[in-house]
Write an enzyme that holds these catalytic residues in place. Structure first.
Site, PDB file in Angstrom:
ATOM      1  CG  ASP A  99      47.204  -6.723  34.117  1.00 27.95           C
ATOM      2  OD1 ASP A  99      47.642  -5.585  34.378  1.00 27.95           O
ATOM      3  OD2 ASP A  99      47.789  -7.500  33.354  1.00 27.95           O
ATOM      4  CB  SER A 100      46.568  -3.987  30.580  1.00 26.62           C
ATOM      5  OG  SER A 100      47.798  -4.562  30.967  1.00 26.62           O
TER       6      SER A 100
ATOM      7  CB  CYS B 117      46.986  -2.833  35.414  1.00 29.71           C
ATOM      8  SG  CYS B 117      47.798  -2.033  34.034  1.00 29.71           S
TER       9      CYS B 117
ATOM     10  CD  GLU C  14      52.632 -10.503  26.905  1.00 29.32           C
ATOM     11  OE1 GLU C  14      52.417 -10.661  25.690  1.00 29.32           O
ATOM     12  OE2 GLU C  14      51.975  -9.721  27.628  1.00 29.32           O
TER      13      GLU C  14
ATOM     14  CB  CYS D 290      55.837  -3.622  34.927  1.00 28.54           C
ATOM     15  SG  CYS D 290      55.036  -4.337  33.475  1.00 28.54           S
TER      16      CYS D 290
ATOM     17  CG  HIS E 113      54.401  -8.475  31.624  1.00 23.21           C
ATOM     18  ND1 HIS E 113      53.219  -7.836  31.928  1.00 23.21           N
ATOM     19  CD2 HIS E 113      54.180  -9.168  30.477  1.00 23.21           C
ATOM     20  CE1 HIS E 113      52.331  -8.126  30.998  1.00 23.21           C
ATOM     21  NE2 HIS E 113      52.885  -8.932  30.109  1.00 23.21           N
TER      22      HIS E 113
HETATM   23  N1  DGL Z   1      49.988  -4.724  33.116  1.00 22.79           N
HETATM   24  C1  DGL Z   1      50.773  -3.610  32.661  1.00 22.79           C
HETATM   25  C2  DGL Z   1      51.387  -2.892  33.875  1.00 22.79           C
HETATM   26  O1  DGL Z   1      51.606  -3.468  34.912  1.00 22.79           O
HETATM   27  C3  DGL Z   1      51.858  -4.039  31.683  1.00 22.79           C
HETATM   28  C4  DGL Z   1      51.353  -4.325  30.288  1.00 22.79           C
HETATM   29  C5  DGL Z   1      50.678  -3.119  29.623  1.00 22.79           C
HETATM   30  O2  DGL Z   1      51.392  -2.204  29.181  1.00 22.79           O
HETATM   31  O3  DGL Z   1      49.469  -3.119  29.565  1.00 22.79           O
HETATM   32  O4  DGL Z   1      51.634  -1.723  33.811  1.00 22.79           O
END
Ligand code: DGL
Length: 268
Positions: A15-16, A78, A156, A188, A190
């Site tokens: 993931d990012s 991600c 977060e 997403c 989060h």
């Molecule tokens: N993990 C990213 C997503 O699911 C969210 C955070 C980011 O913008 O990197 O798109």
């Protein structure tokens, strides 16, 4: 009787940043025997505001890192990567790669929703990928999508109840509810952290779709069908390109239990 074949190699998840741990949580619930190597690109997060070219480049590097750990399958947790880069990655690498768009689509198949809401980062929503795949699979469904950027810092911060997240959720989601959506896809990593505030705002008549829950089932089926399941107790090893301040409490919130095996993945 044919002998059952196992594959003890880990599942690679990237993931990012930290968000993909919400997906790991679902995978671990459904696949307790599987070991997981997680890579979070915490030094370069967010991906959701970056260009498609940069997202592809970063995702390629994330996958190359996971391949050094002999993973048997890769999950792009991600959504920004899954919506912008998956076809490129699948054609470039000789390993099964599962993204988060098809699990989202799978979850609403056969439900006869007439109108579906999709929320995600700018990169995910602007790619139009959910819309495209949902229409391909469901036909005449109406899709209403929107970006919810403030959900990421709220998740977060662990700020998932009370007046502030409620107001933010209302601002983002009321227009979708007014359009009459019957289901809302959380596009997403989060957003599952804000599940209860989202539910409160959209009400009980709108179903919440969490692709993380579906991807875990898809991986399970894939491993079984391909004789790639593991035996024994699964473990979780976390690699990050930076160990950000406050990481352990955020990670605990996302994963649902304290994180232990954390390593810094240094790239030159
Ligand atoms: N993990 C990213 C997503 O699911 C969210 C955070 C980011 O913008 O990197 O798109």
């Amino acid at each position: 009787m044919r002998e059952h074949i196992y594959n003890q190699n880990p599942i690679g998840v990237f993931d990012s940043g930290i968000g993909g741990l919400t997906v790991v949580r679902e995978i671990r619930k459904k696949l307790p025997n599987e070991s997981i190597i997680y890579f979070g690109d915490t030094a370069r997060v967010p991906y959701g505001t970056k260009s498609r070219e940069t997202i592809i480049k970063f995702a390629r590097e994330d996958i190359k890192f996971l391949l050094t750990h002999n993973v048997k399958i890769i999950v792009s947790a991600c959504f920004s990567v899954s919506s912008n880069a998956l076809p490129n990655l699948v054609s470039e690498f000789d390993i099964p790669i599962i993204g988060m768009i098809s699990p989202g689509v799978e979850a609403v198949k056969g439900k006869s929703y007439k109108s579906i809401g999709v929320i995600g980062t700018q990169a995910t929503i602007e790619s139009g990928m959910f819309e495209k795949k949902l229409k391909e699979s469901l036909g005449t469904v109406r899709i209403h999508s929107r970006t919810c950027p403030l959900f990421v810092p709220l998740a977060e911060e662990g700020w998932n109840r009370g007046r502030v997240p409620h107001l933010v959720a209302e601002e983002y989601l009321s227009p979708l509810v007014k359009k009459g959506i019957a289901a809302l896809i959380l596009g997403c990593t989060h957003y599952p952290i804000l599940y209860s505030v989202i539910k409160k705002v959209i009400g009980n008549e709108v179903d919440i779709i969490e692709p993380g829950k579906v991807v875990a089932n898809m991986i399970k089926d894939f491993l079984r069908e391909n004789c790639m399941e593991s035996q024994g107790n699964g473990s979780l090893k976390i690699f990050l390109s930076d160990i950000p301040r406050g990481f352990t409490s955020v990670a605990k919130n996302f994963l649902g239990h304290p994180v232990e095996d954390i390593h810094l993945a240094l790239s030159e």
